[in-house]
Design a protein around this motif. Structure first.
Motif, PDB file in Angstrom:
ATOM      1  N   CYS A  50     120.194 -50.307  54.805  1.00 24.56           N
ATOM      2  CA  CYS A  50     119.647 -50.980  53.634  1.00 24.56           C
ATOM      3  C   CYS A  50     117.905 -50.835  53.637  1.00 24.56           C
ATOM      4  O   CYS A  50     117.521 -51.097  52.520  1.00 24.56           O
ATOM      5  CB  CYS A  50     120.017 -52.405  53.420  1.00 24.56           C
ATOM      6  SG  CYS A  50     119.328 -53.239  55.216  1.00 24.56           S
ATOM      7  N   THR A 109     122.670 -57.403  55.971  1.00 27.77           N
ATOM      8  CA  THR A 109     122.718 -57.657  54.520  1.00 27.77           C
ATOM      9  C   THR A 109     123.983 -57.454  53.873  1.00 27.77           C
ATOM     10  O   THR A 109     124.349 -58.335  52.791  1.00 27.77           O
ATOM     11  CB  THR A 109     121.751 -56.054  53.957  1.00 27.77           C
ATOM     12  OG1 THR A 109     120.729 -55.968  54.788  1.00 27.77           O
ATOM     13  CG2 THR A 109     121.775 -56.130  52.339  1.00 27.77           C
ATOM     14  N   LEU A 110     124.903 -56.833  54.631  1.00 24.81           N
ATOM     15  CA  LEU A 110     126.328 -56.989  53.771  1.00 24.81           C
ATOM     16  C   LEU A 110     126.973 -58.269  54.060  1.00 24.81           C
ATOM     17  O   LEU A 110     127.437 -58.740  53.076  1.00 24.81           O
ATOM     18  CB  LEU A 110     127.317 -56.162  54.881  1.00 24.81           C
ATOM     19  CG  LEU A 110     127.282 -54.404  54.530  1.00 24.81           C
ATOM     20  CD1 LEU A 110     128.271 -53.800  55.492  1.00 24.81           C
ATOM     21  CD2 LEU A 110     127.362 -54.121  53.021  1.00 24.81           C
ATOM     22  N   GLN A 112     124.954 -60.969  53.930  1.00 26.36           N
ATOM     23  CA  GLN A 112     124.439 -61.934  52.956  1.00 26.36           C
ATOM     24  C   GLN A 112     124.839 -61.595  51.467  1.00 26.36           C
ATOM     25  O   GLN A 112     124.852 -62.508  50.624  1.00 26.36           O
ATOM     26  CB  GLN A 112     122.891 -61.639  52.972  1.00 26.36           C
ATOM     27  CG  GLN A 112     122.136 -61.697  54.012  1.00 26.36           C
ATOM     28  CD  GLN A 112     122.186 -63.283  54.702  1.00 26.36           C
ATOM     29  OE1 GLN A 112     122.126 -63.950  53.770  1.00 26.36           O
ATOM     30  NE2 GLN A 112     122.047 -63.461  56.056  1.00 26.36           N
ATOM     31  N   SER A 113     125.559 -60.391  51.276  1.00 26.40           N
ATOM     32  CA  SER A 113     126.099 -60.286  50.169  1.00 26.40           C
ATOM     33  C   SER A 113     127.578 -60.061  49.875  1.00 26.40           C
ATOM     34  O   SER A 113     128.182 -59.740  49.015  1.00 26.40           O
ATOM     35  CB  SER A 113     125.575 -58.698  49.620  1.00 26.40           C
ATOM     36  OG  SER A 113     125.881 -57.841  50.420  1.00 26.40           O
ATOM     37  N   TRP A 115     130.170 -59.118  51.949  1.00 23.18           N
ATOM     38  CA  TRP A 115     130.956 -57.881  52.106  1.00 23.18           C
ATOM     39  C   TRP A 115     131.361 -57.794  53.742  1.00 23.18           C
ATOM     40  O   TRP A 115     131.797 -57.010  54.121  1.00 23.18           O
ATOM     41  CB  TRP A 115     130.073 -56.586  52.171  1.00 23.18           C
ATOM     42  CG  TRP A 115     130.275 -56.112  50.376  1.00 23.18           C
ATOM     43  CD1 TRP A 115     129.002 -56.361  49.610  1.00 23.18           C
ATOM     44  CD2 TRP A 115     130.896 -55.545  49.916  1.00 23.18           C
ATOM     45  NE1 TRP A 115     129.351 -56.030  48.407  1.00 23.18           N
ATOM     46  CE2 TRP A 115     130.690 -55.394  48.357  1.00 23.18           C
ATOM     47  CE3 TRP A 115     132.430 -54.920  50.060  1.00 23.18           C
ATOM     48  CZ2 TRP A 115     131.213 -54.650  47.345  1.00 23.18           C
ATOM     49  CZ3 TRP A 115     132.944 -54.222  48.702  1.00 23.18           C
ATOM     50  CH2 TRP A 115     132.378 -54.095  47.811  1.00 23.18           C
TER      51      TRP A 115
END
Ligand code: FAD
Ligand code: SF4
Length: 473
Positions: A50, A109-110, A112-113, A115
């Protein structure tokens, strides 16, 4: 690789298979199913690279996670090992037992989003295991001997990490430990279903082969004094952890009515190592067990009791699930294995029948309203007392430093009895004496102990080089 690459996470769900609960409770083996290279390529390939590596920032070792995930996704395992081992002296151990949900994976990041995080810990453990299996883990061969020695007290992760770095830099290293084998809590605390003992032993074997000397059954303050170690070595590192168990103070309990968590866990670890027979001492088989506490030690006790064949296992904790110190992952594992959690219950008294404990009386608690910046208080609910049947009560209320740290009256301690060190460093109040790991932080995590051990070794190296230069001048 078809499924890997930048959009891997869109088509590939997070997968971290565990052995089915009913099967895994039959023994003390690790519960994560050993992944294949293909599984690892797919899971590592879920990383989006990311560009803002929150995972790396959340890792106490600042591991270069995106790089070794990318290399693993491309089956460049040897290079992945080179990168992973540059920042960590025990990636295969941290990969197994870090509470990743609170560290690297929690910040992915996944995650947090929405996924679901990349299985960072499992990939890291796989990289380390693959390196050991393929002989890529290089023996310690210092370029030259420096002619100075360092004494380390404590063979836990902090002491082992420091020993690795200092021996590699050419110092003669002796590690003193009061236990009969090295590893600290990695051997005699954390159960085999989280970390098999062979994984720790191959690390200590490598240190021994590299010339690190281990003096076991050597208790600082009893068998040797700190001044004797200072006399013998050019520098000393104190990495003796924290071992004073916080005691339950409720009426009704007599000697032997409760078992301290670490005694219970150490005894099972000794069974696993074949050091004691499968005796009845500290054995939960057929018993109704209540474990008091809500940290990782409590989770290890409840899951150990289940594996020993307890009739029932209840974990009594005074706060609720969201406010417990233990890892959410471990609570889930425990629940799958049949542990019952009694949240918002505080022990009030131990009840006995015919001279032995028969139940734990507990008060029902409630949490105060949330207030910004404050931990929620707990207050008893009037008339809410209840009894939990028990013929084995295990106390897992946390640890504090032992008094022994004060054995040298010029060694400064903090108000919590941990060893005081200089701001942003590891030097104690005694010249040439450093401290690291739980002995400084209080009860913490393996990954922080490793970080401290590595950084303390770098500081000791700078100190000893300065000493050499001054002597030469
Ligand atoms: P330790 O590992 O405690 O090692 C200290 C060593 O010093 C020991 O070998 C001891 O024998 C020796 N020693 C002590 N006093 C003396 C003396 N006077 N003389 C000579 N030797 C001495 N962390 C995680 O990250 N993940 C987990 O899943 C996890 N599970 C845990 C489960 C349990 C039951 C416990 C108790 C802790 C757990 N932790 C976990 C925390 C983690 O184990 C510690 O934070 C870590 O081991 C600290 O490392 P250390 O090297 O500072 O100390
Ligand atoms: Fe995550 Fe721990 Fe490995 Fe760091 S050391 S990457 S926090 S598992």
């Amino acid at each position: 690789k078809g499924t890997s690459g930048p959009k891997g996470f869109v088509v590939q769900p997070r997968r971290l298979p565990k052995t089915t609960a009913s099967v895994r409770v039959q023994d003390f083996g690790e519960i994560i199913v050993k992944p294949t290279t293909e599984n690892i390529e797919v899971q590592a390939g879920r990383c989006t690279d990311c560009g803002v590596p929150f995972c790396q920032n959340a890792c106490p070792l600042q591991n270069n996670i995106p790089d070794w995930l990318g290399l693993s996704a491309e089956d460049e395992m040897r290079e992945a090992w080179r990168v992973a081992s540059a920042t960590s002296t025990m990636p295969e151990i941290c990969g197994r037992i870090c509470p990743q949900d609170r560290l690297c994976e929690g910040s992915c990041t996944l995650n947090q989003s929405g996924w679901e995080a990349v299985t960072i810990g499992s990939v890291e453990a796989f990289i380390g295991d693959t390196a050991f299996d393929n002989g890529w883990v290089e023996p310690i061969r210092p370029a030259h001997e420096r002619g100075q020695s360092v004494g380390i007290v404590g063979a836990g992760p902090a002491g082992l990490a420091a020993a690795d770095r200092l021996r590699s830099a050419g110092y003669a290293v002796t590690v003193y430990d009061r236990h009969d084998r090295p590893g600290g809590l990695l051997i005699y605390g954390i159960p085999g279903f989280k970390l098999e003992k062979r994984v720790v032993q191959r690390r200590t074997d490598r240190l021994i082969e590299g010339g690190v000397e281990f003096v076991q059954n050597c208790n600082l303050g009893v068998d040797v004094t700190l001044d004797e170690l200072r006399e013998k070595h050019d520098a000393v590192l104190l990495a003796m952890g924290v071992y004073q168990a916080r005691a339950l103070s409720v009426p009704g309990g007599g000697p032997g009515d409760t078992v301290p968590a670490l005694d219970f866990l150490i005894h099972q670890n000794r069974r696993d190592l074949g050091e004691v027979d499968n005796d009845t001492w500290h054995n939960a088989k057929g018993r109704k067990v209540v474990v008091i506490g809500g940290g990782d030690t409590a989770m290890d006790c409840v899951r150990t009791a289940i594996r020993q064949g307890a009739e029932s296992v209840v974990c009594l904790y005074r706060r609720d699930r969201d406010n417990m110190p233990g890892s959410a992952r471990e609570v889930q594992n425990a629940e799958e294995e049949g542990v019952v959690f009694e949240w918002l219950g505080a022990p009030k008294a131990l009840m006995s029948r015919d001279g032995t404990v028969s139940s734990v009386r507990a008060a029902r608690m409630a949490l105060s309203e949330p207030e910004f910046g404050k931990r929620r208080e707990i207050v008893p609910v009037p008339g809410g007392d209840f009894d939990l049947q028990a013929d084995l009560v295990i106390e897992a209320l946390g640890f504090e430093p032992e008094e022994f740290a004060a054995h040298h009256n010029e060694l400064s301690l903090t108000q919590w009895n941990t060893v005081a060190v200089a701001r942003s460093g590891f030097a104690t109040s005694l010249p040439g004496v450093y401290a690291a790991g739980d002995a400084v932080r209080g009860a913490s995590l393996v990954v922080w102990a490793v970080r401290d051990g590595q950084d303390a070794a770098a500081e000791i190296d700078r100190y000893l080089r300065t000493q050499t230069e001054e002597q030469a001048a």
